[in-house]
Write a protein that holds these residues in place. Sequence first.
Motif, PDB file in Angstrom:
ATOM      1  N   GLU A   1     -18.558 -56.343 -79.893  1.00  0.00           N
ATOM      2  CA  GLU A   1     -17.875 -55.079 -80.206  1.00  0.00           C
ATOM      3  C   GLU A   1     -18.382 -54.501 -81.517  1.00  0.00           C
ATOM      4  N   GLN A   2     -18.589 -55.360 -82.504  1.00  0.00           N
ATOM      5  CA  GLN A   2     -19.116 -54.902 -83.792  1.00  0.00           C
ATOM      6  C   GLN A   2     -20.522 -54.325 -83.619  1.00  0.00           C
ATOM      7  N   GLU A   3     -21.347 -54.964 -82.807  1.00  0.00           N
ATOM      8  CA  GLU A   3     -22.715 -54.504 -82.568  1.00  0.00           C
ATOM      9  C   GLU A   3     -22.716 -53.152 -81.868  1.00  0.00           C
ATOM     10  N   VAL A   4     -21.826 -53.002 -80.891  1.00  0.00           N
ATOM     11  CA  VAL A   4     -21.749 -51.751 -80.133  1.00  0.00           C
ATOM     12  C   VAL A   4     -21.336 -50.593 -81.050  1.00  0.00           C
ATOM     13  N   MET A   5     -20.475 -50.866 -81.991  1.00  0.00           N
ATOM     14  CA  MET A   5     -19.946 -49.805 -82.849  1.00  0.00           C
ATOM     15  C   MET A   5     -20.854 -49.470 -84.040  1.00  0.00           C
ATOM     16  N   LYS A   6     -21.923 -50.237 -84.250  1.00  0.00           N
ATOM     17  CA  LYS A   6     -22.843 -49.958 -85.352  1.00  0.00           C
ATOM     18  C   LYS A   6     -23.435 -48.567 -85.190  1.00  0.00           C
TER      19      LYS A   6
END
Length: 109
Positions: free
Chosen positions: A92-97
């Motif tokens: 989720e963190q990677e997607v939101m970068k």
Amino acid sequence: MIEQGYPLAYADGFQDGCDSGNKAGGSLFDEFKKDVNRFNQEQDYAQGWTDGFRQCETEQESIQRQVRMSIEQQKLQQQTKSNELAEQHALEQEVMKGVDTSSLKSLEK
């Protein structure tokens, strides 16, 4: 055991040996029992005690092993779930970068 044809001395010895075997195998609820005089003087009591000890110690060790395995399986399942949640959070963190979420601040109260 008496109803099955075993002598009383053998049955007494088996019961005492079984309690002792359970204790030796890890039971918290049994105590070591052995009538030393009977063990030394009565062959049936001695044989019953030895048989009971071996059988019940083995059974108790098996139970203890199963409990330990169950605990380890639960720990493994908890660790697997924790790892899956951590992986999901990282994804989720990677997607939101790089996504601009500043306009969403106005939705907070």
